[in-house]
Design a protein around this motif. Structure first.
Motif, mmCIF file in Angstrom:
data_model
loop_
_atom_site.group_PDB
_atom_site.id
_atom_site.type_symbol
_atom_site.label_atom_id
_atom_site.label_comp_id
_atom_site.label_asym_id
_atom_site.label_seq_id
_atom_site.Cartn_x
_atom_site.Cartn_y
_atom_site.Cartn_z
ATOM 1 N N GLY A 1 40.438 20.544 27.405
ATOM 2 C CA GLY A 1 41.128 20.526 26.544
ATOM 3 C C GLY A 1 41.414 20.971 24.839
ATOM 4 N N GLY A 2 40.358 22.670 24.817
ATOM 5 C CA GLY A 2 39.938 23.139 24.047
ATOM 6 C C GLY A 2 39.575 24.716 24.741
ATOM 7 N N PHE A 3 39.150 25.335 22.656
ATOM 8 C CA PHE A 3 38.600 26.771 23.308
ATOM 9 C C PHE A 3 37.410 26.655 22.647
ATOM 10 N N HIS A 4 36.543 27.710 22.772
ATOM 11 C CA HIS A 4 35.050 27.486 22.095
ATOM 12 C C HIS A 4 35.183 28.794 22.116
ATOM 13 N N ALA A 5 33.941 29.484 20.458
ATOM 14 C CA ALA A 5 33.511 29.956 20.498
ATOM 15 C C ALA A 5 32.130 30.265 21.266
ATOM 16 N N ALA A 6 31.507 31.807 21.778
ATOM 17 C CA ALA A 6 30.508 31.394 22.364
ATOM 18 C C ALA A 6 30.156 33.003 22.044
ATOM 19 N N LEU A 7 28.339 33.159 22.976
ATOM 20 C CA LEU A 7 27.572 34.242 23.374
ATOM 21 C C LEU A 7 27.008 34.691 24.337
ATOM 22 N N TRP A 8 27.878 35.613 24.725
ATOM 23 C CA TRP A 8 27.219 36.419 26.568
ATOM 24 C C TRP A 8 26.275 37.183 26.018
ATOM 25 N N THR B 1 26.620 31.300 26.204
ATOM 26 C CA THR B 1 26.116 29.930 24.822
ATOM 27 C C THR B 1 26.927 29.700 24.146
ATOM 28 N N ASP B 2 27.379 28.153 24.663
ATOM 29 C CA ASP B 2 28.863 27.785 23.798
ATOM 30 C C ASP B 2 27.860 27.844 22.396
ATOM 31 N N LEU B 3 28.976 28.238 21.130
ATOM 32 C CA LEU B 3 28.823 28.159 20.361
ATOM 33 C C LEU B 3 29.343 26.470 19.619
ATOM 34 N N GLY B 4 30.453 26.220 20.364
ATOM 35 C CA GLY B 4 31.068 24.324 19.469
ATOM 36 C C GLY B 4 31.966 24.856 18.771
ATOM 37 N N ALA B 5 32.412 23.703 17.859
ATOM 38 C CA ALA B 5 33.630 23.931 18.076
ATOM 39 C C ALA B 5 33.956 23.155 16.726
ATOM 40 N N GLY B 6 35.207 22.685 15.806
ATOM 41 C CA GLY B 6 35.341 22.185 15.069
ATOM 42 C C GLY B 6 35.890 21.174 14.819
ATOM 43 N N PRO B 7 36.792 20.270 14.471
ATOM 44 C CA PRO B 7 37.986 19.862 14.410
ATOM 45 C C PRO B 7 39.177 20.392 15.682
ATOM 46 N N TRP C 1 36.182 31.847 13.238
ATOM 47 C CA TRP C 1 37.171 30.598 12.692
ATOM 48 C C TRP C 1 36.489 29.711 13.515
ATOM 49 N N GLN C 2 36.883 28.780 12.708
ATOM 50 C CA GLN C 2 37.372 27.033 13.382
ATOM 51 C C GLN C 2 38.617 26.385 12.113
ATOM 52 N N PHE C 3 39.350 25.025 12.299
ATOM 53 C CA PHE C 3 40.132 24.501 11.541
ATOM 54 C C PHE C 3 39.304 23.648 10.946
ATOM 55 N N SER C 4 40.212 23.915 9.685
ATOM 56 C CA SER C 4 39.498 22.792 8.694
ATOM 57 C C SER C 4 40.583 21.226 9.009
ATOM 58 N N ALA C 5 40.434 19.706 9.029
ATOM 59 C CA ALA C 5 41.140 19.041 9.162
ATOM 60 C C ALA C 5 41.873 18.567 8.996
ATOM 61 N N GLU C 6 42.888 19.810 7.445
ATOM 62 C CA GLU C 6 43.829 19.881 7.947
ATOM 63 C C GLU C 6 44.479 21.405 8.232
ATOM 64 N N GLN C 7 43.843 21.726 9.012
ATOM 65 C CA GLN C 7 44.520 22.334 10.193
ATOM 66 C C GLN C 7 44.647 23.676 9.743
ATOM 67 N N PHE C 8 43.353 24.310 8.731
ATOM 68 C CA PHE C 8 43.697 25.437 8.313
ATOM 69 C C PHE C 8 42.256 26.246 8.644
ATOM 70 N N GLU C 9 42.825 27.244 8.515
ATOM 71 C CA GLU C 9 41.323 28.183 9.384
ATOM 72 C C GLU C 9 39.988 28.280 8.601
ATOM 73 N N HIS D 1 21.325 31.334 14.606
ATOM 74 C CA HIS D 1 19.970 30.114 14.334
ATOM 75 C C HIS D 1 21.026 28.896 14.982
ATOM 76 N N GLY D 2 21.515 28.886 16.133
ATOM 77 C CA GLY D 2 22.342 28.342 16.828
ATOM 78 C C GLY D 2 23.075 26.882 15.634
ATOM 79 N N ARG D 3 23.425 27.168 14.617
ATOM 80 C CA ARG D 3 23.887 26.559 13.313
ATOM 81 C C ARG D 3 25.314 27.003 13.288
ATOM 82 N N ALA D 4 26.422 26.794 12.665
ATOM 83 C CA ALA D 4 27.358 26.897 12.198
ATOM 84 C C ALA D 4 27.420 26.246 10.788
ATOM 85 N N LEU D 5 28.000 27.219 9.593
ATOM 86 C CA LEU D 5 28.567 27.582 8.656
ATOM 87 C C LEU D 5 29.545 27.929 8.478
ATOM 88 N N ASP D 6 29.891 27.040 7.197
ATOM 89 C CA ASP D 6 31.350 27.295 6.858
ATOM 90 C C ASP D 6 31.107 28.169 5.323
#
Length: 351
Positions: free
Chosen positions: A211-218, A224-230, A248-256, A263-268
């Protein structure tokens, strides 16, 4: 040095499908332009002077807390025509791209030591600190590595190089999927998309999930799946030698939204007051080159440093064009439009 260029296919408006389809495909492409604008050199010189004057930082901007120092712009010139475009830069300040010759035809170039080297019918995509350039040729014969005047093929005509590190490892795509070439041998990667490779051999990319596509590191065979937002969608653009990944990932309003994974965390990284930020490159100091929407709705060049996203137009970087790449000394490769119908590859040097 990272790649970015250049290069990204993004749609800012429209529905979710339209905005998802573009960013998850190729993280880079080289723009081709046709036609030649026949302008007198004096017109271009006047245009460059006007651009430098109007883009110069104001005293108020320079005095702002944490504000960036100004930049000195260097025009890289052309191969005899009017226009040129930058696609990537290494940490020695070498720049690759495309430039127009006197006959109006675009050719690949490597700019180093103040001189533009003609690479012929070549689309440069990336360059490492050894001066090795990866790209494609216009005859559809696949990917190549150029070095000291010699063009070496990577493989089948379907080969599309994406990036090259200082070890000479080449990241690319084939009909069978992404691969990493090391000493001429291709290793398949368990990724759906790839964007960059660092000096440790780590590869940024993405993976399909239900159902989706995730940023990753090989790295060394491990993904390593880096996860995704909305909307369960994200992807990468580049990484540095510390393993920090931008994408990138989407905001709740569908903007990039521009994302830094470290360090295992995602920062906007935020915006300049608008709705979106599109990241371009990251250097080994952790600085991130970007384009971001300002409060008035305009797109501005931006630099994220130590947790703050700065408006580069206040430091002398033109808003009429595109920032492309960033090196470890803070130099910025860009393509600007001094007058209508003309583009010039430039480098901004921090003052």
């Amino acid at each position: 040095m990272t790649r970015s260029g250049r290069r990204d296919c993004r749609i800012r408006d429209g529905n979710l499908r339209e905005r998802w389809d573009a960013p998850t495909l190729s993280a880079r492409f080289v723009r081709r332009r046709s036609g030649r604008s026949r302008l007198m050199p004096s017109i271009l010189a006047t245009a460059f002077l006007a651009a430098a004057l109007t883009a110069a930082p104001t005293a108020a901007a320079s005095a702002a807390p944490g504000a960036l120092a100004g930049y000195r712009m260097v025009d890289l010139g052309t191969l005899g025509g009017d226009s040129s475009y930058a696609s990537a830069m290494n940490d020695r300040g070498d720049v690759v791209g495309r430039a127009q010759a006197a006959d109006g035809i675009y050719r690949g170039f490597l700019w180093r030591h103040g001189r533009m080297i003609d690479l012929g019918d070549f689309n440069p995509i990336d360059v490492n600190d050894r001066g090795q350039v990866v790209g494609t040729r216009g005859d559809g014969s696949g990917g190549y590595v150029w070095h000291r005047g010699v063009m070496r093929p990577l493989g089948a005509p379907s080969t599309l190089p994406v990036a090259i590190n200082n070890r000479g490892q080449v990241l690319g795509r084939t009909d069978a999927g992404p691969v990493l070439w090391t000493n001429g041998r291709a290793r398949p990667l368990a990724l759906g998309e790839v964007s960059d490779v660092n000096e440790r051999g780590q590869v940024s990319g993405g993976v399909y999930v239900p159902g989706g596509f995730h940023a990753a590191l090989w790295h060394s065979g491990r993904v390593t799946d880096l996860g995704a937002g909305p909307f369960d969608r994200s992807n990468t653009y580049a990484l540095n030698d510390r393993g920090w990944v931008i994408g990138w990932q989407f905001s709740a309003e569908q903007f990039e939204r521009g994302i830094l994974w470290r360090h295992g965390r995602a920062l906007d990284v935020g915006t300049l007051g608008g709705s979106f930020t599109q990241l371009r490159a990251i250097n080994n100091r952790g600085e991130i080159l970007a384009g971001s929407q300002a409060t008035d709705g305009s797109a501005r060049p931006a630099l994220w440093r130590r947790g703050v996203l700065h408006d580069l137009s206040l430091a002398g970087v033109s808003t009429d064009g595109e920032v492309v790449d960033l090196d470890d000394r803070g130099r910025i490769a860009a393509s600007i439009r001094p007058v209508g119908g003309v583009s010039r590859a430039v480098v901004y040097h921090p003052r």
